[in-house]
Design an enzyme around this catalytic site. Structure first.
Site, PDB file in Angstrom:
ATOM      1  N   HIS A  25       1.521   0.728   3.549  1.00 34.26           N
ATOM      2  CA  HIS A  25       1.834   1.038   2.161  1.00 34.26           C
ATOM      3  C   HIS A  25       2.950   2.068   2.076  1.00 34.26           C
ATOM      4  O   HIS A  25       3.322   2.703   3.065  1.00 34.26           O
ATOM      5  CB  HIS A  25       0.589   1.582   1.437  1.00 34.26           C
ATOM      6  CG  HIS A  25      -0.369   0.513   1.007  1.00 34.26           C
ATOM      7  ND1 HIS A  25      -1.185  -0.153   1.892  1.00 34.26           N
ATOM      8  CD2 HIS A  25      -0.649  -0.006  -0.219  1.00 34.26           C
ATOM      9  CE1 HIS A  25      -1.931  -1.033   1.224  1.00 34.26           C
ATOM     10  NE2 HIS A  25      -1.617  -0.953  -0.056  1.00 34.26           N
ATOM     11  N   PHE A  33      -4.928  -6.491  -6.820  1.00 30.39           N
ATOM     12  CA  PHE A  33      -4.766  -7.490  -7.871  1.00 30.39           C
ATOM     13  C   PHE A  33      -3.805  -8.616  -7.489  1.00 30.39           C
ATOM     14  O   PHE A  33      -3.546  -9.493  -8.305  1.00 30.39           O
ATOM     15  CB  PHE A  33      -4.274  -6.819  -9.156  1.00 30.39           C
ATOM     16  CG  PHE A  33      -5.348  -6.080  -9.907  1.00 30.39           C
ATOM     17  CD1 PHE A  33      -6.211  -6.758 -10.743  1.00 30.39           C
ATOM     18  CD2 PHE A  33      -5.490  -4.708  -9.775  1.00 30.39           C
ATOM     19  CE1 PHE A  33      -7.201  -6.091 -11.447  1.00 30.39           C
ATOM     20  CE2 PHE A  33      -6.467  -4.022 -10.471  1.00 30.39           C
ATOM     21  CZ  PHE A  33      -7.333  -4.717 -11.312  1.00 30.39           C
ATOM     22  N   GLY A  59       3.655   6.230 -13.755  1.00 30.93           N
ATOM     23  CA  GLY A  59       3.731   5.912 -12.330  1.00 30.93           C
ATOM     24  C   GLY A  59       4.424   4.589 -12.092  1.00 30.93           C
ATOM     25  O   GLY A  59       4.706   3.833 -13.027  1.00 30.93           O
ATOM     26  N   LYS A  60       4.672   4.293 -10.830  1.00 32.34           N
ATOM     27  CA  LYS A  60       5.413   3.068 -10.505  1.00 32.34           C
ATOM     28  C   LYS A  60       4.648   1.815 -10.918  1.00 32.34           C
ATOM     29  O   LYS A  60       5.218   0.898 -11.513  1.00 32.34           O
ATOM     30  CB  LYS A  60       5.734   3.042  -9.008  1.00 32.34           C
ATOM     31  CG  LYS A  60       6.744   4.117  -8.594  1.00 32.34           C
ATOM     32  CD  LYS A  60       6.981   4.116  -7.100  1.00 32.34           C
ATOM     33  CE  LYS A  60       7.976   5.196  -6.709  1.00 32.34           C
ATOM     34  NZ  LYS A  60       8.195   5.253  -5.235  1.00 32.34           N
ATOM     35  N   LYS A  74       1.242   6.842  -1.153  1.00 36.02           N
ATOM     36  CA  LYS A  74      -0.131   6.409  -1.426  1.00 36.02           C
ATOM     37  C   LYS A  74      -1.101   7.518  -1.046  1.00 36.02           C
ATOM     38  O   LYS A  74      -0.995   8.104   0.033  1.00 36.02           O
ATOM     39  CB  LYS A  74      -0.460   5.124  -0.663  1.00 36.02           C
ATOM     40  CG  LYS A  74      -1.840   4.556  -0.977  1.00 36.02           C
ATOM     41  CD  LYS A  74      -2.011   3.177  -0.369  1.00 36.02           C
ATOM     42  CE  LYS A  74      -3.430   2.652  -0.588  1.00 36.02           C
ATOM     43  NZ  LYS A  74      -3.787   2.557  -2.032  1.00 36.02           N
TER      44      LYS A  74
END
Length: 252
Positions: free
Chosen positions: A134, A107, A14-15, A138
């Site tokens: 986003h 994060f 994934g990205k 998502k």
């Protein structure tokens, strides 16, 4: 080196997963012990590492984290969309197994500071709404960061915020969602990574606190700090504030 941290990355194609793989490989105290995606054997990879970083999907992340704990590996989960009950279950499992672990909605260090500044402002304003934006792929809405922000805002205030409910709604869901009298709105558009704005209102004034993410590299310092913290402290973290050692709001 025996002292290196062996990191397994779930969602490695994934990205965000690709970015985590590159970040781990660049750290002198870590090595990539496994890069796992849909068709790979997670249990086989877990036998080679100390910490598992998961950026997958809400329906997979919980099971991945439980499998990691059962294998004696500390899970660090950045996938959002888990229920509070699921996070509580993981925390209890990690405590029993003494593996440590983390489920953290964002994060980015800037996002942590955004929420902390908003908590400071919360007692001084009558109303507040959270707008998160986003990328279009998502899988959950609202974001875990937005929900965490709304809950933290409510906890930072002695009485509930005012929340405006229109007498007439001509388009369903126009006012978004509501979490503890905090309005929450989600935008999903191509070209975005992860943005959030917290907009306060009081008589004659507004205050906006915003955080913009321009690339997924923004999450990596927080991910790497959490990997080190769970292995060093062998406890469960629910926020990056705790990982970074930020004192509780109001502490001397």
């Amino acid at each position: 080196m025996a002292s290196e941290i062996g990191v397994i990355v779930c969602g490695a194609l994934g990205k965000v997963g690709r970015t985590v793989v590159a970040a781990v490989e660049a750290e002198p105290d870590m090595h990539l012990a496994g890069a796992v995606d849909l068709d790979d054997d997670l249990l086989e990879a877990l036998a080679r590492g100390n910490v598992m970083v998961d950026f997958t999907a809400p329906n997979a992340a919980f099971d991945n984290a439980q499998a990691a704990i059962a294998a004696g590996v500390a899970p660090v989960v950045g996938t959002t969309g888990m229920s509070e009950d699921q996070v509580d279950q993981l925390a209890a499992s990690a405590d029993r197994a003494q593996t440590g672990g983390a489920v953290i909605p964002n994060f980015a260090i800037g996002a942590v500071l955004m929420m902390r500044l908003a908590e400071i402002a919360a007692p001084y304003f009558d109303a507040v709404e959270v707008i998160e934006a986003h990328h279009a792929t998502k899988l959950d809405a609202p974001s875990g960061t937005a929900l965490s922000t709304a809950r933290r805002l409510g906890a930072a205030r002695r009485q509930p915020f005012a929340y405006s409910r229109p007498e007439k709604v001509t388009l369903d869901h126009t006012r978004g969602g509501e979490e503890g009298a905090v309005g929450v709105h989600s935008l999903r558009l191509p070209g975005l990574v992860a943005d959030q704005e917290i907009l306060f209102g009081a008589q004659g004034q507004t205050l906006s606190i915003a955080h913009r993410t321009t690339s997924r590299e923004a999450f990596m310092p927080g991910v790497l700090a959490t990997v080190r913290a769970v292995l060093r402290q062998r406890r469960f973290f629910r926020s990056l504030d705790d990982v970074l050692g930020l004192p509780p709001l109001g502490a001397a």
